[in-house]
Scaffold this active site. Structure first.
Site, mmCIF file in Angstrom:
data_model
loop_
_atom_site.group_PDB
_atom_site.id
_atom_site.type_symbol
_atom_site.label_atom_id
_atom_site.label_comp_id
_atom_site.label_asym_id
_atom_site.label_seq_id
_atom_site.Cartn_x
_atom_site.Cartn_y
_atom_site.Cartn_z
ATOM 1 N N CYS A 243 18.998 -20.138 -30.565
ATOM 2 C CA CYS A 243 19.311 -21.415 -29.602
ATOM 3 C C CYS A 243 19.534 -21.585 -28.904
ATOM 4 O O CYS A 243 19.840 -21.676 -27.634
ATOM 5 C CB CYS A 243 19.883 -22.905 -30.106
ATOM 6 S SG CYS A 243 19.203 -23.216 -31.711
ATOM 7 N N GLY A 344 31.308 -25.902 7.370
ATOM 8 C CA GLY A 344 32.988 -25.999 7.945
ATOM 9 C C GLY A 344 33.830 -27.140 6.695
ATOM 10 O O GLY A 344 32.940 -27.061 5.490
ATOM 11 N N GLU A 368 27.231 -20.707 -22.819
ATOM 12 C CA GLU A 368 26.436 -20.307 -23.095
ATOM 13 C C GLU A 368 26.263 -18.774 -23.444
ATOM 14 O O GLU A 368 25.159 -18.442 -23.148
ATOM 15 C CB GLU A 368 24.676 -20.790 -22.316
ATOM 16 C CG GLU A 368 24.609 -22.463 -22.581
ATOM 17 C CD GLU A 368 24.081 -22.611 -22.853
ATOM 18 O OE1 GLU A 368 23.076 -21.926 -24.059
ATOM 19 O OE2 GLU A 368 23.815 -24.169 -23.530
ATOM 20 N N THR A 370 30.344 -16.745 -22.002
ATOM 21 C CA THR A 370 30.937 -16.534 -20.586
ATOM 22 C C THR A 370 30.608 -14.950 -20.094
ATOM 23 O O THR A 370 29.882 -14.438 -20.926
ATOM 24 C CB THR A 370 31.829 -16.308 -20.594
ATOM 25 O OG1 THR A 370 32.807 -14.946 -21.211
ATOM 26 C CG2 THR A 370 32.860 -17.196 -21.388
HETATM 27 C C1 LIG Z 1 30.830 -28.251 -19.300
HETATM 28 C C2 LIG Z 1 29.989 -28.123 -20.282
HETATM 29 C C3 LIG Z 1 29.393 -28.045 -21.259
HETATM 30 C C4 LIG Z 1 29.437 -26.932 -22.798
HETATM 31 N N1 LIG Z 1 28.211 -27.456 -23.593
HETATM 32 C C5 LIG Z 1 28.309 -27.102 -24.664
HETATM 33 C C6 LIG Z 1 28.091 -28.068 -25.967
HETATM 34 O O1 LIG Z 1 26.697 -28.564 -25.509
HETATM 35 N N2 LIG Z 1 27.407 -27.267 -27.233
HETATM 36 C C7 LIG Z 1 28.677 -26.098 -27.550
HETATM 37 O O2 LIG Z 1 28.849 -25.944 -29.033
HETATM 38 N N3 LIG Z 1 29.181 -25.460 -26.496
HETATM 39 C C8 LIG Z 1 29.667 -26.313 -25.144
HETATM 40 N N4 LIG Z 1 30.146 -25.588 -24.412
HETATM 41 C C9 LIG Z 1 30.822 -25.050 -24.740
HETATM 42 C C10 LIG Z 1 31.350 -23.739 -24.080
HETATM 43 O O3 LIG Z 1 29.755 -23.039 -24.700
HETATM 44 C C11 LIG Z 1 32.109 -22.233 -23.852
HETATM 45 O O4 LIG Z 1 33.073 -23.221 -22.955
HETATM 46 C C12 LIG Z 1 31.870 -20.714 -23.908
HETATM 47 O O5 LIG Z 1 31.336 -20.479 -25.473
HETATM 48 C C13 LIG Z 1 33.797 -20.099 -23.729
HETATM 49 O O6 LIG Z 1 33.985 -20.726 -24.384
HETATM 50 P P1 LIG Z 1 35.929 -21.187 -24.578
HETATM 51 O O7 LIG Z 1 35.777 -22.225 -23.665
HETATM 52 O O8 LIG Z 1 36.164 -21.231 -25.364
HETATM 53 O O9 LIG Z 1 36.631 -20.046 -23.903
HETATM 54 P P2 LIG Z 1 37.436 -18.466 -24.649
HETATM 55 O O10 LIG Z 1 36.363 -18.259 -25.571
HETATM 56 O O11 LIG Z 1 38.420 -18.711 -24.813
HETATM 57 O O12 LIG Z 1 37.532 -17.824 -23.644
HETATM 58 C C14 LIG Z 1 38.381 -17.335 -22.442
HETATM 59 C C15 LIG Z 1 37.936 -16.308 -22.162
HETATM 60 O O13 LIG Z 1 38.299 -15.727 -22.541
HETATM 61 C C16 LIG Z 1 37.156 -14.579 -22.676
HETATM 62 N N5 LIG Z 1 37.293 -13.831 -23.248
HETATM 63 C C17 LIG Z 1 36.359 -14.045 -24.539
HETATM 64 N N6 LIG Z 1 36.128 -12.774 -25.429
HETATM 65 C C18 LIG Z 1 36.366 -12.021 -24.640
HETATM 66 C C19 LIG Z 1 36.356 -10.979 -25.300
HETATM 67 N N7 LIG Z 1 36.122 -10.165 -26.350
HETATM 68 N N8 LIG Z 1 36.238 -10.219 -24.303
HETATM 69 C C20 LIG Z 1 36.610 -10.189 -22.704
HETATM 70 N N9 LIG Z 1 36.957 -11.140 -22.508
HETATM 71 C C21 LIG Z 1 36.998 -12.746 -23.690
HETATM 72 C C22 LIG Z 1 36.391 -15.513 -21.791
HETATM 73 O O14 LIG Z 1 35.412 -14.363 -21.329
HETATM 74 C C23 LIG Z 1 36.841 -16.166 -20.961
HETATM 75 O O15 LIG Z 1 37.119 -15.764 -19.498
HETATM 76 C C24 LIG Z 1 30.131 -26.610 -23.439
HETATM 77 C C25 LIG Z 1 31.249 -26.269 -21.801
HETATM 78 C C26 LIG Z 1 31.336 -26.694 -20.471
HETATM 79 C C27 LIG Z 1 32.905 -26.286 -19.448
#
Ligand SMILES: Cc1cc2nc3c(=O)[nH]c(=O)nc-3n(C[C@H](O)[C@H](O)[C@H](O)COP(=O)(O)OP(=O)(O)OC[C@H]3O[C@@H](n4cnc5c(N)ncnc54)[C@H](O)[C@@H]3O)c2cc1C
Length: 394
Positions: A243, A344, A368, A370
């Site tokens: 998905c 600006g 979706e 990072t």
């Molecule tokens: C506005 C918004 C809408 C969203 N909508 C949905 C939704 O509809 N449904 C849903 O299920 N989710 C949704 N999300 C969640 C989104 O998919 C997650 O925020 C995303 O998958 C990242 O997870 P986290 O925020 O927990 O960050 P984390 O996974 O905790 O990551 C934190 C940091 O660590 C880094 N990191 C993690 N693992 C590694 C690795 N192995 N190596 C190097 N770096 C790493 C990441 O890149 C990031 O920079 C939404 C998020 C936002 C902000």
């Protein structure tokens, strides 16, 4: 002599579209111009999603438009991508709503659901009479969805769900949540209707990004569901990941729309803003900025179109989607930041679209998958070695 290229379509990407694709794009572009742009700054400031537009979005066939049957338009991937591009040129909140409805909520029902589930939900969702959301992320499980703690246990012929989902787009306004939970046999998807006892939502309001979009927490406390609520065709992480791949395809087009909107705002501004007795567009440093932005926007659009044609041909690999999601969002962020600087002080206000897009794009870079996760996906595609965790190479 060949005419000067259109500054708003430097590489004539328009010529890559069929008449039907152009017509769909123009319909969505008009909708955005007439119904979104006049008010989007206010929605963003108030932190509101304009629910009154849902039926209108359905009216132009945008929900599940790349799916077939059940009231869906069945247009194929490129028109879907172009619609995402135009919606996001308005605001990412619009595009996110359509992406979640079509790719994250309708798609799993369409692909993994029973005929009864499809009949129950898809026609209403296509018509905008029912809203869907997709609950995968949890407070302690983001990039690594395999670590999810939400559980589904059997109780006779029923299922009992427990857990919390976080950051769920449309969560608080959804009529049905597609919730992914850990069952004994692996990760399973469930259709959880709003109002089911034990199922509550809480909106996340203190956001500086995607403010014109509803983002919520889903709380599942001993939620009892019949067997018929489970999506039988999906078992394991492959279900939700498929998905996400669908939705990322929309994002990589959407990012082009946001970048284009920022570029156009900067171009217009630079031609009318006078400093040192000349439009700022007359300075070489400004022209360099504009030229770089135009190259970035056009390159991103070409990449999106290429991936769209691959998808049309049934040959698009998820790693190729990662290329598009990673780079188009990255380019769009750079364009937005340059445009912000070019405007600006006006660049920090909601009177212009730029800072709104810039802030929205921060979410695109995170959700979706990072930027880091897509980099790792590409690393694995290139080397064959997964590097997500220190023990994963073994
Ligand atoms: C506005 C918004 C809408 C969203 N909508 C949905 C939704 O509809 N449904 C849903 O299920 N989710 C949704 N999300 C969640 C989104 O998919 C997650 O925020 C995303 O998958 C990242 O997870 P986290 O925020 O927990 O960050 P984390 O996974 O905790 O990551 C934190 C940091 O660590 C880094 N990191 C993690 N693992 C590694 C690795 N192995 N190596 C190097 N770096 C790493 C990441 O890149 C990031 O920079 C939404 C998020 C936002 C902000």
């Amino acid at each position: 002599m060949t005419a000067r290229p259109d500054p708003r379509d430097l590489l004539d990407i328009d010529s890559l579209l069929t008449d039907e694709e152009r017509a769909i794009r123009d319909t969505v572009r008009r909708f955005v111009r007439d119904r979104v742009l006049p008010d989007v700054g206010d929605w963003f400031e108030r932190g509101e999603f304009p629910r009154e537009l849902i039926k209108e979005l359905a009216g132009i066939g945008l929900f599940g438009m790349h799916l077939t049957g059940y009231g869906c338009a069945g247009t194929g991937p490129v028109p879907y991508g172009l619609a995402c591009m135009e919606l996001e040129a308005g605001d990412s909140g619009m595009r996110s709503f359509v992406s979640v409805q079509g790719s994250l909520a309708m798609f799993p029902i369409h692909r993994y659901g029973t005929e009864e589930q499809k009949q129950e939900w898809l026609p209403r969702m296509a018509a905008g009479d029912a809203i869907g959301c997709f609950g995968l992320t949890e407070p302690d499980s983001g990039s690594d969805p395999g670590s999810m703690r939400t559980t589904a246990r059997r109780d006779g012929s029923d299922w009992i769900l427990n857990g919390t989902k976080m950051w769920i787009t449309n969560g608080g306004i959804a009529d049905v949540a597609v919730v992914w939970a850990r069952a004994e046999e692996g990760i399973r998807g469930f259709l959880v209707p709003a109002g089911t006892p034990g199922f509550t939502t809480r909106n996340i309001t203190a956001k500086m990004s995607l403010r014109a979009s509803v983002t919520s927490e889903l709380i599942l406390d001993e939620v009892r569901l019949p067997e018929s609520a489970m999506l039988p065709g999906a078992l394991g992480l492959r279900g939700p990941l498929s998905c996400l791949s669908e939705a990322r395809f929309g994002i990589l087009f959407g990012a082009v729309g946001a970048a284009r909107a920022c570029f156009e705002a900067a171009l217009d501004y630079s031609l009318s803003r006078i400093q040192f007795g000349r439009p700022i567009a007359a300075f070489q440093l400004t022209q360099r900025r504009l030229a770089e932005m135009a190259v970035q926007v056009n390159r991103a659009a070409l990449l999106a179109m290429h991936l769209g044609r691959l998808k049309e041909a049934g040959r698009l690999h998820p790693a190729q989607v990662s290329v598009g999601k990673l780079d188009n969002v990255r380019q769009a962020l750079e364009v937005a930041r340059e445009a912000r600087a070019m405007l600006g002080a006006n660049g920090i206000t909601l009177e212009y679209p730029v800072i709104r897009h810039m802030n929205n794009l921060e979410s695109l870079a995170t959700y979706e998958g990072t930027a880091e996760v897509h980099t790792l996906v590409l690393g694995q595609a290139l080397t064959g070695i997964p590097a997500y965790r220190t023990d994963s190479a073994t």
